[in-house]
Design a protein around this motif. Structure first.
Motif, PDB file in Angstrom:
ATOM      1  N   THR A 228      -9.477  52.542   6.096  1.00 12.30           N
ATOM      2  CA  THR A 228     -10.552  51.782   5.463  1.00 12.30           C
ATOM      3  C   THR A 228     -11.728  51.680   6.413  1.00 12.30           C
ATOM      4  OG1 THR A 228      -8.934  50.424   4.278  1.00 12.30           O
ATOM      5  CG2 THR A 228     -11.182  49.613   4.340  1.00 12.30           C
ATOM      6  N   ARG A 229     -12.908  51.875   5.858  1.00 13.23           N
ATOM      7  CA  ARG A 229     -14.130  51.634   6.598  1.00 13.23           C
ATOM      8  C   ARG A 229     -15.095  50.825   5.726  1.00 13.23           C
ATOM      9  NH1 ARG A 229     -11.230  52.789  10.073  1.00 13.23           N
ATOM     10  NH2 ARG A 229     -11.491  54.310  11.764  1.00 13.23           N
ATOM     11  N   THR A 230     -15.872  49.941   6.361  1.00 14.33           N
ATOM     12  CA  THR A 230     -16.900  49.165   5.675  1.00 14.33           C
ATOM     13  C   THR A 230     -18.255  49.549   6.252  1.00 14.33           C
ATOM     14  OG1 THR A 230     -15.386  47.324   5.239  1.00 14.33           O
ATOM     15  CG2 THR A 230     -17.743  46.862   5.121  1.00 14.33           C
ATOM     16  N   GLN A 283      -9.708  33.034   4.439  1.00 15.57           N
ATOM     17  CA  GLN A 283     -10.277  34.196   3.748  1.00 15.57           C
ATOM     18  C   GLN A 283      -9.587  35.508   4.141  1.00 15.57           C
ATOM     19  OE1 GLN A 283     -12.529  31.609   5.001  1.00 15.57           O
ATOM     20  NE2 GLN A 283     -12.194  30.904   2.893  1.00 15.57           N
ATOM     21  N   PHE A 284      -8.500  35.403   4.899  1.00 14.98           N
ATOM     22  CA  PHE A 284      -7.669  36.573   5.226  1.00 14.98           C
ATOM     23  C   PHE A 284      -6.287  36.290   4.647  1.00 14.98           C
ATOM     24  CE2 PHE A 284      -5.342  38.890   8.934  1.00 14.98           C
ATOM     25  CZ  PHE A 284      -5.047  39.955   8.091  1.00 14.98           C
ATOM     26  N   GLY A 285      -6.104  36.647   3.398  1.00 12.14           N
ATOM     27  CA  GLY A 285      -4.909  36.210   2.684  1.00 12.14           C
ATOM     28  C   GLY A 285      -3.804  37.225   2.545  1.00 12.14           C
ATOM     29  N   HIS A 286      -3.968  38.432   3.068  1.00  5.44           N
ATOM     30  CA  HIS A 286      -2.904  39.439   2.957  1.00  5.44           C
ATOM     31  C   HIS A 286      -2.346  39.770   4.335  1.00  5.44           C
ATOM     32  CE1 HIS A 286      -5.666  42.534   4.472  1.00  5.44           C
ATOM     33  NE2 HIS A 286      -6.556  42.159   3.559  1.00  5.44           N
ATOM     34  N   GLY A 287      -1.267  40.534   4.351  1.00  8.73           N
ATOM     35  CA  GLY A 287      -0.664  40.932   5.618  1.00  8.73           C
ATOM     36  C   GLY A 287      -1.560  41.886   6.386  1.00  8.73           C
ATOM     37  N   LEU A 288      -1.298  42.011   7.672  1.00  8.62           N
ATOM     38  CA  LEU A 288      -2.126  42.839   8.541  1.00  8.62           C
ATOM     39  C   LEU A 288      -1.936  44.330   8.271  1.00  8.62           C
ATOM     40  CD1 LEU A 288      -4.042  42.983  11.022  1.00  8.62           C
ATOM     41  CD2 LEU A 288      -1.982  43.111  12.443  1.00  8.62           C
ATOM     42  N   VAL A 318      -3.152  49.026  10.395  1.00  7.04           N
ATOM     43  CA  VAL A 318      -3.661  47.759  10.937  1.00  7.04           C
ATOM     44  C   VAL A 318      -4.966  47.495  10.198  1.00  7.04           C
ATOM     45  CG1 VAL A 318      -4.344  46.478  13.000  1.00  7.04           C
ATOM     46  CG2 VAL A 318      -2.612  48.292  13.170  1.00  7.04           C
ATOM     47  N   GLU A 319      -4.973  46.515   9.276  1.00 14.50           N
ATOM     48  CA  GLU A 319      -6.092  46.378   8.345  1.00 14.50           C
ATOM     49  C   GLU A 319      -6.456  44.926   8.023  1.00 14.50           C
ATOM     50  OE1 GLU A 319      -4.970  47.568   4.252  1.00 14.50           O
ATOM     51  OE2 GLU A 319      -3.128  48.367   5.155  1.00 14.50           O
ATOM     52  N   PRO A 320      -6.969  44.190   9.002  1.00 12.49           N
ATOM     53  CA  PRO A 320      -7.412  42.827   8.704  1.00 12.49           C
ATOM     54  C   PRO A 320      -8.661  42.847   7.825  1.00 12.49           C
ATOM     55  CG  PRO A 320      -8.137  43.459  10.879  1.00 12.49           C
ATOM     56  CD  PRO A 320      -7.275  44.579  10.390  1.00 12.49           C
ATOM     57  N   GLY A 321      -8.905  41.733   7.154  1.00  2.00           N
ATOM     58  CA  GLY A 321     -10.102  41.637   6.330  1.00  2.00           C
ATOM     59  C   GLY A 321     -10.526  40.191   6.126  1.00  2.00           C
ATOM     60  N   ILE A 322     -11.770  40.018   5.763  1.00  5.25           N
ATOM     61  CA  ILE A 322     -12.300  38.712   5.375  1.00  5.25           C
ATOM     62  C   ILE A 322     -12.998  38.898   4.036  1.00  5.25           C
ATOM     63  CG2 ILE A 322     -14.020  36.928   5.893  1.00  5.25           C
ATOM     64  CD1 ILE A 322     -13.483  37.396   8.857  1.00  5.25           C
ATOM     65  N   ARG A 331     -13.252  44.956   5.461  1.00  7.33           N
ATOM     66  CA  ARG A 331     -11.915  45.349   5.934  1.00  7.33           C
ATOM     67  C   ARG A 331     -12.077  46.612   6.769  1.00  7.33           C
ATOM     68  NH1 ARG A 331      -9.337  45.254   1.591  1.00  7.33           N
ATOM     69  NH2 ARG A 331      -9.075  47.427   0.965  1.00  7.33           N
ATOM     70  N   ILE A 332     -11.332  46.685   7.853  1.00  7.38           N
ATOM     71  CA  ILE A 332     -11.318  47.851   8.734  1.00  7.38           C
ATOM     72  C   ILE A 332      -9.856  48.221   8.954  1.00  7.38           C
ATOM     73  CG2 ILE A 332     -11.994  48.796  10.973  1.00  7.38           C
ATOM     74  CD1 ILE A 332     -14.076  46.470  11.124  1.00  7.38           C
ATOM     75  N   GLU A 333      -9.534  49.487   8.747  1.00 10.17           N
ATOM     76  CA  GLU A 333      -8.121  49.897   8.819  1.00 10.17           C
ATOM     77  C   GLU A 333      -7.954  51.214   9.553  1.00 10.17           C
ATOM     78  OE1 GLU A 333      -4.482  50.996   5.686  1.00 10.17           O
ATOM     79  OE2 GLU A 333      -6.578  50.978   5.016  1.00 10.17           O
ATOM     80  N   ASP A 334      -7.023  51.219  10.489  1.00 10.75           N
ATOM     81  CA  ASP A 334      -6.552  52.441  11.133  1.00 10.75           C
ATOM     82  C   ASP A 334      -5.070  52.615  10.836  1.00 10.75           C
ATOM     83  OD1 ASP A 334      -8.958  53.097  12.387  1.00 10.75           O
ATOM     84  OD2 ASP A 334      -8.495  51.894  14.162  1.00 10.75           O
ATOM     85  N   THR A 335      -4.605  53.863  10.891  1.00 15.29           N
ATOM     86  CA  THR A 335      -3.176  54.140  10.910  1.00 15.29           C
ATOM     87  C   THR A 335      -2.814  54.559  12.331  1.00 15.29           C
ATOM     88  OG1 THR A 335      -3.022  54.787   8.586  1.00 15.29           O
ATOM     89  CG2 THR A 335      -1.332  55.640  10.076  1.00 15.29           C
ATOM     90  N   VAL A 336      -1.809  53.904  12.890  1.00 19.85           N
ATOM     91  CA  VAL A 336      -1.383  54.179  14.260  1.00 19.85           C
ATOM     92  C   VAL A 336       0.113  54.470  14.273  1.00 19.85           C
ATOM     93  CG1 VAL A 336      -3.181  52.627  15.122  1.00 19.85           C
ATOM     94  CG2 VAL A 336      -0.850  51.778  14.858  1.00 19.85           C
TER      95      VAL A 336
END
Length: 358
Positions: A228-230, A283-288, A318-322, A331-336
């Motif tokens: 994910t990229r914003t 405002q971060f209501g889902h899992g990381l 790893v995808e935290p968001g507000i 939201r910003i997400e990487d796969t590691v």
């Protein structure tokens, strides 16, 4: 037989079962190599059968050479009953089944077909957590396809473009690079729609000054990618920069927390505390994040209830968001991949600093 099947047999011994019926298509593919849409596996300590119908016998013979192919018409249960009775005459078997997948009516049919057998519910998901070298190669290739496609469609992200058109062009770009499909319905959420964590692409047109969140992934030879990229259309406002940089810090802290032996909930807590301290915890209501592989969502879970321990060779997002209703979100997400000294970022080819498109 493969190392995967050997591990499954060890699992069987650990739960004191004589056989396991594998029904979920991803698990069928994982253990046998068969990629068709209709098959079940029946595995015992010394036998392995693949049950399928006329349409897939030839494919199963080619893709699952370590399995004896059992062809059936209509229901697979008569063939299953006959096969077990012949292989283990007079023995009352305890058979494991995927209780997190098999529906009630199917379970009732199994009990009717094999009334002398005992049935034990199990889950096979955790056995797929740690990937081997070939699986990691396929996930990495799926991620490369995603990043290259994203770079190609960036010039299309501009005021007046529709979210759904951007999602379509992104899918086309992936397929041209060898993807067999998209990993999920792409999220393209602009402006106030960015407050929807799963805001799949709509007919909304992008506008100057908006943030745009894109969540996407490819499927390559059965394996999934996810990122994910914003972005910002124009120069970001002070609040947009504040929210973005807070999410970025949480994302980096989450990645840094990953190491062998830590639980998913501990990784989640490290990243979540950054957002809580910034005043946006609600405002971060889902899992990381989550594992991925033959499915887009697999174990382990990086969440407040994720109690599985991370091991070397396990890919996770790893995808935290507000998300702020009426305003938008980030939201910003990487796969590691968990490594001996932390993690390897498969999304490192795409930067995470806020891209302002002018």
């Amino acid at each position: 037989m493969s190392i995967r099947t050997d591990r499954l047999r060890q699992f069987l011994a650990g739960i004191a079962c004589d056989a396991v019926l594998v029904s979920k298509k991803e698990n069928v593919r994982y253990y046998s190599g068969f990629s068709g849409s209709n098959a079940q596996l029946l595995i015992t300590p010394d036998q392995a059968w693949l049950l399928t119908d006329f349409r897939y016998v030839e494919q199963a013979t080619q893709q699952a050479p370590d399995f004896s192919i059992l062809r059936y018409s209509g229901s697979p249960y008569p063939v299953m009953t006959e096969t077990l009775a012949s292989a283990y005459p007079g023995k009352k078997l305890t058979i494991a089944f995927e209780g997190d997948f098999v529906v009630h009516d199917t379970f009732e049919a199994l009990k009717t077909a094999l009334p002398e057998s005992a049935w034990q519910s199990c889950s096979l998901e955790s056995l797929r957590m740690q990937k081997d070298a070939e699986e990691l190669r396929l996930i990495h290739q799926a991620m490369e396809i995603s990043q290259q496609a994203f770079a190609q469609i960036l010039p299309l992200i501009k005021p007046g473009a529709r979210e759904c058109d951007i999602a379509l062009e992104l899918e086309f770009a992936m397929r041209r690079r060898g993807a067999e499909g998209k990993a999920f319905d792409f999220i393209v959420a602009s402006g106030a729609r960015g407050a929807l964590p799963h805001g799949v692409a709509s007919e909304k047109e992008l506008c100057e000054g908006e943030l745009v969140t894109l969540d996407f992934g490819a499927v390559y030879k059965g394996y999934h990618s996810d990122m994910t990229r914003t972005l910002c259309l124009g120069t970001a406002s002070e609040k947009q920069l504040e929210i973005y940089n807070l999410v970025l810090k949480a994302q980096e802290v989450g990645c840094a927390a990953i190491q062998p032996g830590i639980t998913g909930k501990d990784v989640d807590a490290a990243a979540r505390q950054v957002i809580i301290s910034g005043g946006y915890g609600e405002q971060f209501g889902h899992g990381l994040g989550h594992g991925l592989g033959l499915m887009i969502h697999e174990e382990p879970r990086l969440s407040p209830v994720g109690d599985r321990i991370l091991t070397i060779g396990t890919p996770v997002t790893v995808e935290p968001g507000i998300y702020l209703p009426g305003w938008g979100g980030v939201r910003i997400e990487d796969t590691v991949v968990v490594s001996a000294d932390g993690c390897i970022n498969l999304t490192a080819g795409t930067g995470k600093e806020l891209l302002e498109i002018r």
